[in-house]
Design an enzyme around this catalytic site. Structure first.
Site, PDB file in Angstrom:
ATOM      1  CE  LYS A  70      -4.244  -1.768   2.125  1.00 25.29           C
ATOM      2  NZ  LYS A  70      -5.250  -1.572   3.178  1.00 25.29           N
ATOM      3  CG  ASP A 106      -8.780   0.784   3.163  1.00 29.38           C
ATOM      4  OD1 ASP A 106      -9.559  -0.010   2.602  1.00 29.38           O
ATOM      5  OD2 ASP A 106      -7.585   0.542   3.366  1.00 29.38           O
TER       6      ASP A 106
HETATM    7  P1  NDP Z   1      -2.046  -2.144  11.007  1.00 33.26           P
HETATM    8  O1  NDP Z   1      -1.159  -3.289  11.335  1.00 33.26           O
HETATM    9  O2  NDP Z   1      -1.564  -1.080  10.083  1.00 33.26           O
HETATM   10  O3  NDP Z   1      -2.478  -1.414  12.391  1.00 33.26           O
HETATM   11  C1  NDP Z   1      -2.993  -2.139  13.459  1.00 33.26           C
HETATM   12  C2  NDP Z   1      -3.454  -1.185  14.559  1.00 33.26           C
HETATM   13  O4  NDP Z   1      -4.100  -1.965  15.578  1.00 33.26           O
HETATM   14  C3  NDP Z   1      -2.326  -0.442  15.244  1.00 33.26           C
HETATM   15  O5  NDP Z   1      -2.784   0.818  15.666  1.00 33.26           O
HETATM   16  C4  NDP Z   1      -2.047  -1.341  16.455  1.00 33.26           C
HETATM   17  O6  NDP Z   1      -1.461  -0.650  17.531  1.00 33.26           O
HETATM   18  C5  NDP Z   1      -3.444  -1.762  16.816  1.00 33.26           C
HETATM   19  N1  NDP Z   1      -3.520  -3.007  17.580  1.00 33.26           N
HETATM   20  C6  NDP Z   1      -3.417  -4.282  17.094  1.00 33.26           C
HETATM   21  N2  NDP Z   1      -3.562  -5.173  18.090  1.00 33.26           N
HETATM   22  C7  NDP Z   1      -3.762  -4.452  19.222  1.00 33.26           C
HETATM   23  C8  NDP Z   1      -3.977  -4.791  20.591  1.00 33.26           C
HETATM   24  N3  NDP Z   1      -4.035  -6.073  20.988  1.00 33.26           N
HETATM   25  N4  NDP Z   1      -4.146  -3.792  21.480  1.00 33.26           N
HETATM   26  C9  NDP Z   1      -4.100  -2.507  21.091  1.00 33.26           C
HETATM   27  N5  NDP Z   1      -3.907  -2.106  19.825  1.00 33.26           N
HETATM   28  C10 NDP Z   1      -3.732  -3.069  18.906  1.00 33.26           C
HETATM   29  O7  NDP Z   1      -3.382  -2.804  10.478  1.00 33.26           O
HETATM   30  P2  NDP Z   1      -4.510  -2.131   9.544  1.00 33.26           P
HETATM   31  O8  NDP Z   1      -4.774  -0.749  10.015  1.00 33.26           O
HETATM   32  O9  NDP Z   1      -4.145  -2.333   8.112  1.00 33.26           O
HETATM   33  O10 NDP Z   1      -5.763  -3.075   9.848  1.00 33.26           O
HETATM   34  C11 NDP Z   1      -6.460  -2.990  11.069  1.00 33.26           C
HETATM   35  C12 NDP Z   1      -7.799  -3.675  10.917  1.00 33.26           C
HETATM   36  O11 NDP Z   1      -8.568  -2.979   9.965  1.00 33.26           O
HETATM   37  C13 NDP Z   1      -7.752  -5.134  10.432  1.00 33.26           C
HETATM   38  O12 NDP Z   1      -8.643  -5.895  11.227  1.00 33.26           O
HETATM   39  C14 NDP Z   1      -8.275  -5.068   9.019  1.00 33.26           C
HETATM   40  O13 NDP Z   1      -8.988  -6.251   8.674  1.00 33.26           O
HETATM   41  C15 NDP Z   1      -9.231  -3.902   9.137  1.00 33.26           C
HETATM   42  N6  NDP Z   1      -9.536  -3.247   7.854  1.00 33.26           N
HETATM   43  C16 NDP Z   1     -10.835  -3.203   7.471  1.00 33.26           C
HETATM   44  C17 NDP Z   1     -11.180  -2.595   6.299  1.00 33.26           C
HETATM   45  C18 NDP Z   1     -12.610  -2.575   5.909  1.00 33.26           C
HETATM   46  O14 NDP Z   1     -12.907  -2.120   4.790  1.00 33.26           O
HETATM   47  N7  NDP Z   1     -13.523  -3.011   6.759  1.00 33.26           N
HETATM   48  C19 NDP Z   1     -10.181  -1.965   5.412  1.00 33.26           C
HETATM   49  C20 NDP Z   1      -8.838  -2.029   5.927  1.00 33.26           C
HETATM   50  C21 NDP Z   1      -8.533  -2.659   7.115  1.00 33.26           C
HETATM   51  P3  NDP Z   1       0.150  -0.396  17.590  1.00 33.26           P
HETATM   52  O15 NDP Z   1       0.413   0.785  16.714  1.00 33.26           O
HETATM   53  O16 NDP Z   1       0.388  -0.135  19.020  1.00 33.26           O
HETATM   54  O17 NDP Z   1       0.789  -1.670  17.089  1.00 33.26           O
END
Ligand code: NDP
Length: 283
Positions: A70, A106
Site C-alpha cells: 500500500k 478505505d
Molecule cells: P495495522 O497493522 O496497520 O495497524 C494495526 C493497529 O491496531 C495499530 O494501531 C495497532 O497498535 C493496533 N492493535 C493491534 N492489536 C492491538 C492490541 N491487541 N491492542 C491494542 N492495539 C492493537 O493494520 P490495519 O490498520 O491495516 O488493519 C487494522 C484492521 O482494519 C484489520 O482488522 C483489518 O482487517 C481492518 N480493515 C478493514 C477494512 C474494511 O474495509 N472493513 C479496510 C482495511 C482494514 P500499535 O500501533 O500499538 O501496534
C-alpha cells in the site's frame, strides 16, 4: 460488449490467497452484466515495480493493493488523490488515460457508510488505532470537518505520527497513549475501533474502550469485517448505541473502487452476500 477480450482489474498482495475481494467484485460484474475479470495476484515486494509496469503494458483498468504494497506502490504511480497523499498509502489504483492514479478507498468507504447514519461534520471523534485503516479513516473524517479527534493508540510513537498528520486539518486533534483501557468521554459522537482486535479467529478479544459515558448516544463503528458482528459492536448495541460494521465499510470501499474503474454503480447487496459467503467458506 463483444469479442473475446475482457477488461482486467486485480489485487496485488502477499499473502493474498485469503483475500476475498475477487468474490465481491466479480459478483458486482455479474450483476452489472460486465465482461470484466478481477485477478488475485501474488506479488513479491521486490517485484512490485515490474507488476505495475506489467499492468500498464497489459492495459489493466486498475488494481487494488494490499499488504505489503500500500505504501510501496506510491513511487510507481503518476499521481495521487488528495486523501491518498495525506494518508501516505494507496489501496486502489485507477487508470485514467495513460496515467495510473492512486486512491485510498478505505477511509472513503468508512465515511460513506458513516454518512448514511449521521453527518460527521462537527462531530467529536475517538479513534482507536493508528495503523493503515486508522490513518485512512482519520484523514477522511478530518477532511469531512469533524470538530475534534482523539487518537488512542498502544504505540505512542505511531499515535503521534497520526496526530501530526491530522493536526493541520482538525481544530482539536489529540493523541492518547493506550495503557490498560480508555474511558470514552461524554460528548463523544463517534467511536471507531480501527484496530484488528476482534478479527477472526480472536473473536473474544476485548476492545479496551469503556463506553459507559456515551451509552445510548454515540455511533459506534468497527473496521473488523469478519465477523461483522464483533464483541465490541454487540456490547455497544447492548448499551443502546447505533452501530456500523466493518463489512459495510468493506463493501463501500469496494463500491467506490468499482465505480472508479467502470463508471457503473454496483449492486452492493450482491457484493455483501458474496463477501459473507466467502468468509463463511474460510472461517
Ligand atoms: P495495522 O497493522 O496497520 O495497524 C494495526 C493497529 O491496531 C495499530 O494501531 C495497532 O497498535 C493496533 N492493535 C493491534 N492489536 C492491538 C492490541 N491487541 N491492542 C491494542 N492495539 C492493537 O493494520 P490495519 O490498520 O491495516 O488493519 C487494522 C484492521 O482494519 C484489520 O482488522 C483489518 O482487517 C481492518 N480493515 C478493514 C477494512 C474494511 O474495509 N472493513 C479496510 C482495511 C482494514 P500499535 O500501533 O500499538 O501496534
Amino acid at each position: 460488449m463483444g469479442g473475446f477480450r475482457q477488461e482486467l482489474v486485480a489485487v496485488f498482495g502477499k499473502p493474498v490467497d485469503e483475500n476475498p475481494t475477487q468474490a465481491m467484485i466479480e459478483a458486482a460484474f455479474a450483476a452489472a452484466g460486465l465482461d470484466w475479470r478481477y485477478l488475485t495476484i501474488e506479488v513479491e515486494p521486490d517485484a512490485l515495480g515490474d507488476a505495475v509496469r506489467g499492468a500498464r503494458a497489459m492495459g489493466f483498468r486498475g488494481f487494488n493493493c494490499t499488504i505489503p504494497h500500500k505504501v510501496a506502490v506510491v513511487e510507481h504511480l503518476d499521481r495521487l488523490s488528495q486523501p491518498a497523499a495525506l494518508i501516505g498509502a494507496v489501496n486502489c489504483v485507477v487508470r485514467e488515460g495513460d496515467e495510473l492514479v492512486g486512491e485510498n478507498t478505505d477511509g472513503a468507504g468508512f465515511l460513506a457508510a458513516a454518512r448514511r447514519r449521521r453527518d460527521p461534520a462537527g462531530m467529536h471523534v475517538v479513534l482507536l488505532g493508528a495503523g493503515g485503516a486508522a490513518r485512512a479513516i482519520g484523514v477522511e473524517l478530518a477532511l469531512a470537518g469533524v470538530a475534534s479527534m482523539t487518537v488512542v493508540n498502544r504505540s505512542a510513537e505511531r499515535g503521534r505520527e497520526l496526530g501530526a498528520v491530522l493536526d493541520p486539518h482538525v481544530d482539536d486533534a489529540r493523541v492518547v497513549e493506550l495503557d490498560v483501557g480508555y474511558t470514552v468521554p461524554a460528548g463523544t459522537d463517534l467511536v471507531v475501533n480501527a484496530t484488528s482486535i476482534g478479527l477472526y479467529p480472536d473473536v473474544d478479544a476485548r476492545v479496551p474502550l469503556d463506553l459507559t459515558e456515551v451509552a445510548g448516544r454515540a455511533l459506534i463503528a468497527d473496521v473488523v469485517p469478519n465477523p461483522p458482528e464483533t464483541r465490541f459492536l454487540r456490547e455497544a448495541a447492548a448499551a443502546g448505541c447505533e452501530t456500523l460494521d466493518g463489512l459495510e465499510m468493506l463493501v463501500e470501499q469496494g463500491r467506490i473502487g468499482f465505480e472508479l474503474w467502470t463508471g457503473v454503480e454496483p449492486d452492493t447487496a450482491a457484493m455483501r452476500s458474496a463477501l459473507q459467503l466467502a468468509f463463511a467458506d474460510s472461517s
